[in-house]
Scaffold this motif. Structure first.
Motif, PDB file in Angstrom:
ATOM      1  N   GLU A   1      -8.474  51.871 -32.385  1.00 44.97           N
ATOM      2  CA  GLU A   1      -9.916  51.805 -32.090  1.00 44.97           C
ATOM      3  C   GLU A   1     -10.705  51.344 -33.310  1.00 44.97           C
TER       4      GLU A   1
ATOM      5  N   ASN B   1     -25.664  52.455 -39.504  1.00 46.66           N
ATOM      6  CA  ASN B   1     -26.179  51.342 -38.698  1.00 46.66           C
ATOM      7  C   ASN B   1     -26.425  51.726 -37.243  1.00 46.66           C
ATOM      8  N   LEU B   2     -26.246  52.974 -36.943  1.00 42.85           N
ATOM      9  CA  LEU B   2     -26.528  53.428 -35.579  1.00 42.85           C
ATOM     10  C   LEU B   2     -27.732  54.356 -35.600  1.00 42.85           C
TER      11      LEU B   2
ATOM     12  N   PHE C   1     -33.142  55.289 -37.480  1.00 40.68           N
ATOM     13  CA  PHE C   1     -31.898  55.187 -38.249  1.00 40.68           C
ATOM     14  C   PHE C   1     -31.798  56.378 -39.203  1.00 40.68           C
TER      15      PHE C   1
ATOM     16  N   THR D   1     -17.385  50.547 -26.463  1.00 38.03           N
ATOM     17  CA  THR D   1     -18.134  51.221 -27.527  1.00 38.03           C
ATOM     18  C   THR D   1     -17.845  50.629 -28.892  1.00 38.03           C
TER      19      THR D   1
ATOM     20  N   THR E   1     -23.451  45.779 -33.313  1.00 42.54           N
ATOM     21  CA  THR E   1     -24.677  46.365 -33.856  1.00 42.54           C
ATOM     22  C   THR E   1     -24.643  46.331 -35.379  1.00 42.54           C
ATOM     23  N   SER E   2     -23.507  46.736 -35.916  1.00 38.28           N
ATOM     24  CA  SER E   2     -23.380  46.769 -37.368  1.00 38.28           C
ATOM     25  C   SER E   2     -23.595  45.381 -37.967  1.00 38.28           C
TER      26      SER E   2
ATOM     27  N   GLU F   1     -27.586  56.696 -30.782  1.00 37.73           N
ATOM     28  CA  GLU F   1     -26.321  55.937 -30.780  1.00 37.73           C
ATOM     29  C   GLU F   1     -25.221  56.696 -31.507  1.00 37.73           C
TER      30      GLU F   1
ATOM     31  N   ARG G   1      -9.633  64.481 -32.082  1.00 36.50           N
ATOM     32  CA  ARG G   1     -10.419  63.852 -31.015  1.00 36.50           C
ATOM     33  C   ARG G   1     -10.690  64.826 -29.875  1.00 36.50           C
TER      34      ARG G   1
ATOM     35  N   ARG H   1     -27.288  44.239 -37.540  1.00 40.28           N
ATOM     36  CA  ARG H   1     -28.239  44.988 -38.357  1.00 40.28           C
ATOM     37  C   ARG H   1     -27.978  44.764 -39.835  1.00 40.28           C
TER      38      ARG H   1
ATOM     39  N   LYS I   1     -30.724  45.956 -30.593  1.00 40.75           N
ATOM     40  CA  LYS I   1     -30.019  46.786 -29.602  1.00 40.75           C
ATOM     41  C   LYS I   1     -29.204  45.856 -28.748  1.00 40.75           C
TER      42      LYS I   1
ATOM     43  N   LEU J   1     -21.861  57.665 -29.643  1.00 37.66           N
ATOM     44  CA  LEU J   1     -20.563  57.255 -30.199  1.00 37.66           C
ATOM     45  C   LEU J   1     -19.534  58.368 -30.002  1.00 37.66           C
TER      46      LEU J   1
ATOM     47  N   GLU K   1     -18.410  58.895 -26.410  1.00 33.39           N
ATOM     48  CA  GLU K   1     -17.464  57.907 -25.870  1.00 33.39           C
ATOM     49  C   GLU K   1     -16.034  58.167 -26.313  1.00 33.39           C
TER      50      GLU K   1
ATOM     51  N   LYS L   1     -19.438  47.417 -29.334  1.00 30.87           N
ATOM     52  CA  LYS L   1     -20.887  47.568 -29.505  1.00 30.87           C
ATOM     53  C   LYS L   1     -21.208  48.025 -30.934  1.00 30.87           C
ATOM     54  N   ILE L   2     -20.379  48.927 -31.446  1.00 32.74           N
ATOM     55  CA  ILE L   2     -20.595  49.382 -32.835  1.00 32.74           C
ATOM     56  C   ILE L   2     -20.484  48.182 -33.775  1.00 32.74           C
TER      57      ILE L   2
END
Lengths: 784, 234
Positions: free
Chosen positions: A698, B100-101, B136, A412, A419-420, B105, B85, A423, A401, B109, B112, A415-416
């Protein structure tokens, strides 16, 4: 299962960039491996053939002079089968307008020579006394053609000779003038061959020989007969006795072959290992994508063997294609290196023959890699039951985390990305390895070239800092030498020094090595270690190069016995203590000052070397003055010495350049392929993000953020790799007389970094384009 | 009720070499704000294509599509991204969660991506997975993953929620639970929901049902009194 195989083929078609990348990666490894292996095999073969063809002796003796008919007395010594004597002598070649002092080392030729035979091209039918065959390099440098008349000075007489062709001697594959020369330079010294009668007349040495060859009986070692030979030849003033392994020519070739054996056994193997690893990763990842397909086939009742067999066909195609693709370029690389070395070592036969065995080895390695990779990939999927294999694999990265502190700093997308990455450590590590490999290779191999330049500049700038070095034919009084130098015009700075060819002995170890008599506070020739520290020559003993000390197995405080006709008239060795051992970069020297010579040897302080720095722009004037002097053996200019020293290192430099270039290609391929595969396997993920409304910038930010971190990680793990490569290069390129101290130069840090950055940027751009070109609806049809 | 979506003569052709597939052959419809619309039809009838076009992940060959005042058919790629969006939420048959989240999360996501997001934790609790927040996707069942996917779609607080076979990969009970969640969101927040499905029973809970065949809407049925999921015999 033909339909299943067809599906595999179509999958390859849809992922052709990845597969082509995989084939190219392994092909790069095979190229380096095959090219360098073949080069060394052929070089070794040709040298061995050459030595056999010329009946290379087991022991080599140089005497001042000896009657030819006395040579056979050596065969009376138990353990000696055969003996041979040849007259050899130096003569000066005169060329109109040439200011260089050009020396030809003439060797007597007879078609009946039974040892150390000279090869003459074209082979002479009937050689007249005025016929001469000259080394190819010297002929090329001075454009001497067959039939050309040349003028030489020998035995103080001028004589016209006619060049009839090229001469090769296996004894002098590299011709270094004498102990005062740093490296072979055919523009000032090389060999020639004349008929025995012709040379005897020219040198005024009727029925005499100077160089002997000895063949030992089977099972007899040099050490068994050395003493007897010395005793028997004592009346003829032995200059040197050398066994085959230490003979200059044989030793030079052997060191070259050994060095390449080492380079080949280490560097291409590592290259191959990295490409093998990358191929494994690429293939495994591609098969992982077939997880559902394999599960489905198993659910339909296909056996593991049936499925495996179909994928093995794919492995065979990739393996053979990868191993065979660059065989022709590999041969070109091998040939290029071989020709370079063949020219340097004056090999008469430059024929490069193909070696199918290394082709087969290359293909087999590549094939085995592909098969093992595919097997591991397929087997990994087949181990699980069909139902499981039809579900997405769980991420193995654990429960990382983003820490709260870091969380505040990152948005964000970042962070993705983080994290990816964390992990999926395996995926991140592979990308980092793909960056680390070219980064470390380019930095290390690329630096070698610059290092050689630095070594040349250190040797001829910081150690030997003069424009012209002159070797006199005989020792003269220091005061006389100073008078000569004072009377020369256009001299900025000049010193007289001496170099002696000596036999040094310590316990059971001996070595022929030069003893340099240098001046204190000299500005033309200084003693410097490889760390840049200077030492002054001493009068209380020898300062010795660590290369020589290693050979003699001595340390500071030990005593060495020195024998030298010019220093020890009685031929009884003189004991001299070692006061300092210097960690120098190259050479096997020992040093002392004039006072030291007077202190230990029964001679006065004499000199045979002029070290001259010319006034600016006046080097030619000095050369002209020297070339008119009679008592000159050799004249070396700084420029020529630098050139010949660089030529001496050229094959290794070429090899390192090849490795650097191929590591760039391999690196670009690896970075693009591995990054591409890693991103493409996440198409569904990015597709979903796009459907959720994430914009291109993004999504690009996620990809870029991840790849920047991976890149930085790659650079970090590349640092110890550079260290490892440097040690390997030092180990492989160093020799008994050369210590390579690798350093990575700033320009190569920058170049390596830039190459990796450019490769990564291009890869990321192409990958991002690929991601945005995908059809969202198609992607979302796919299960994760 | 205010009209939120209007299609006029939608045509979609897929061209692959010489093969032309007419996925939509002139589709017209109108959907009002807060309606729960179910789209039924056999495989290949064009219902998913229509959903993708409404969601802005597929372009139109011809025709017009209006979302409130926005002319969706005229939007550029970046315009479509902005449209998705701001206004659209998607639920897929195979969930499409970020592998992976974790569950929470995945929802965060989506939160956000918009300024008026709903609270991810509340939504996760609302779909009954508060205790699975740190799981997961691969460690969750299909129903659980779909509930996370619903929470993620809802979190953006979209005006339009598009669901492609949301219960297709789920067992009956889990499917009903999922449907209840969707209806709850539809009623609680007055959001428009379009569900593409093979399951004809879902039509009973819809305000409006589109029957697709061969790339066009064969008929539109308006349920005056939709049933609750519990009232439907599954």
């Amino acid at each position: 299962m033909r339909r299943f195989f067809r599906n595999i083929l179509r999958t390859i078609g849809q992922n052709k960039i990845s597969y082509i990348g995989a084939v190219l990666i392994i092909a790069m490894g095979a190229l380096i491996f095959t090219g360098m292996t073949n080069f060394n095999i052929i070089f070794e073969e040709k040298c061995s053939e050459y030595f056999n063809q010329t009946s290379f002796a087991d022991v080599f003796v140089e005497v001042t002079s000896m009657p030819k008919q006395k040579v056979s007395i050596l065969e009376d010594i138990d353990g000696i089968d055969d003996s041979f004597g040849r007259l050899e002598g130096n003569m000066r070649l005169l060329r109109d307008g040439e200011t260089k002092v050009i020396t030809i080392h003439a060797m007597a030729y007879s078609p009946d020579d039974n040892m150390n035979k000279l090869l003459l091209i074209p082979e002479p039918d009937n050689m007249s006394d005025t016929d001469i065959y000259i080394s190819k390099k010297m002929c090329d440098i001075y454009n001497i053609q067959s039939g050309d008349e040349i003028t030489v000075i020998a035995n103080n007489k001028t004589k016209k000779l006619t060049c009839r062709g090229i001469a090769y001697s296996s004894e002098r594959m590299t011709s270094t003038a004498d102990e005062s020369a740093t490296s072979p330079d055919s523009s000032v010294f090389d060999i020639a061959a004349m008929s025995t009668d012709g040379l005897e007349k020219l040198l005024g040495a009727h029925g005499e020989v100077t160089n002997l060859g000895i063949k030992l009986s089977d099972g007899v070692a040099y050490s068994d007969v050395r003493y007897s030979i010395e005793q028997m030849l004592k009346p003829y003033s032995v200059v040197s006795i050398t066994e085959r392994k230490d003979q200059e020519s044989f030793n030079g070739v052997t060191e070259e072959i050994d060095m390449y054996n080492l380079i080949i056994s280490v560097i291409p193997t590592i290259f191959m290992a990295v490409t093998v690893f990358m191929l494994y990763i690429v293939l495994k990842k591609m098969i992982d994508k077939d997880r559902i397909l394999i599960g489905t086939m198993k659910a339909f009742g296909a056996s593991n063997m049936e499925i495996l067999t179909q994928y093995m066909k794919q492995a065979v195609v990739i393996g053979i294609a990868g191993g065979a693709l660059f065989l022709i370029p590999a041969e070109m690389v091998g040939k290029f290196l071989f020709i370079d070395d063949a020219i340097y070592f004056n090999l008469p036969d430059h024929t490069y023959t193909l070696h199918i065995s290394s082709w087969i080895i290359s293909i087999l390695i590549s094939l085995a890699t592909a098969i093992i990779s595919v097997y591991l990939g397929v087997n990994g999927v087949m181990k699980i039951n069909p139902a499981e294999s039809m579900r997405a694999a769980a991420p193995k990265g654990g429960s990382f985390k983003v820490p709260a502190v870091l969380g505040k700093l990152l948005n964000t997308r970042q962070k993705i990305g983080l994290t990816s990455m964390l992990r999926n450590k395996g995926r991140s590590l592979i990308i980092a390895v793909a960056v680390a490999f070219p980064f470390s290779c380019v930095a290390a191999f690329g630096s070698y070239n610059i290092l050689v330049d630095k070594m040349v500049n250190d040797q001829f700038g910081k150690i030997e800092n003069y424009d012209i070095k002159v070797k006199l034919t005989e020792l003269i009084d220091r005061n006389d030498a100073n008078d000569i130098l004072r009377n020369m015009k256009d001299v900025y700075r000049a010193e007289a020094a001496a170099s002696y060819s000596t036999l040094m002995t310590a316990a059971n170890h001996y070595e022929y090595a030069p003893l340099m008599v240098l001046n204190n506070n000299s500005e033309t020739y200084r003693i410097m270690d490889r760390y840049g520290k200077y030492y002054e020559p001493r009068d209380d003993g020898l300062i010795m190069s660590h290369h020589l000390a290693d050979k003699l197995k001595v340390k500071t405080g030990d005593i060495v016995k020195i024998e030298c006709n010019d220093l020890t008239y009685t031929n009884s060795p003189v004991e001299v203590p070692i006061v300092q051992i210097v960690e120098d970069a190259s050479g096997m020297y020992s040093f002392i000052n004039g006072e030291g010579i007077k202190r230990y040897f029964p001679v006065t302080d004499k000199v045979n070397l002029f070290l001259i720095t010319a006034d600016p722009g006046k080097t030619d004037s000095i050369k002209t003055q020297i070339s008119k002097m009679r008592s000159i053996s050799f004249m070396f200019t700084q420029v020529d010495q630098k050139k010949s020293y660089a030529e001496m290192m050229s094959t290794v430099v070429l090899t390192m350049n090849f490795l650097a270039i191929f590591s760039i290609f391999a690196g670009v391929l690896m970075i693009y392929n591995i990054m591409g595969i890693s991103i493409r396997e996440r198409k569904n993920e990015f597709g979903t993000l796009m459907v959720l409304g994430m914009t291109k910038p993004e999504i690009s930010e996620i990809i870029i953020f991840e790849q920047v971190i991976n890149f930085c990680f790659g650079i970090l793990i590349g640092l110890p790799w550079i260290h490892a490569w440097s040690r390997i290069i030092e180990f492989a390129a160093g020799s008994d007389t050369e210590t390579i101290t690798m350093q990575i130069f700033p320009i190569m840090w920058i170049a390596a970094l830039l190459i990796c950055i450019v490769s990564t940027v291009i890869s990321v751009i192409l990958i991002i384009r690929d991601v945005f070109n995908m059809e969202l609806t198609d992607v979302l049809k796919e299960r994760e | 009720m205010k009209e939120i979506l209007r299609a006029e003569g939608l045509i979609k052709k897929f061209i692959s070499g010489e093969i032309v597939v007419n996925a939509l052959r002139g589709v017209d419809f109108s959907i009002n704000e807060g309606e729960f619309v179910v789209v039924l039809g056999p495989s290949g009838s064009g219902k998913s294509t229509m959903l993708n076009i409404i969601g802005g992940i597929e372009t139109i060959t011809d025709g017009k599509l209006f979302y409130n005042d926005i002319e969706v058919h005229k939007l550029s790629k970046s315009g479509l991204t902005d449209y998705r969006r701001k206004y659209v939420g998607f639920i897929f048959q195979f969930y499409n969660l970020m592998p992976n989240l974790t569950a929470i999360e995945n929802i965060e996501l989506a939160a956000e991506l918009t300024n008026n997001a709903l609270d991810p934790k509340e939504l996760l609790a609302a779909v009954g997975l508060a205790e699975r927040a740190d799981y997961f996707p691969a460690k969750m069942s299909g129903g659980q993953q779909q509930r996370v996917a619903i929470a993620r779609a809802l979190c953006k607080n979209p005006d339009l929620l598009l669901c492609d076979e949301p219960t297709g990969a789920l067992d009956t009970k889990t499917g009903v639970d999922v449907l209840k969640l969707l209806l709850d969101f539809n009623q609680k927040y007055n959001k428009t929901i379009i569900v593409v499905t093979h399951n004809a029973n879902i039509a009973y809970v819809a305000d409006k049902v589109f029957y697709f065949r061969d790339g066009h809407i064969e008929k539109v049925v308006v349920n005056e009194k939709p049933l609750t999921p519990d009232e439907v015999e599954w």
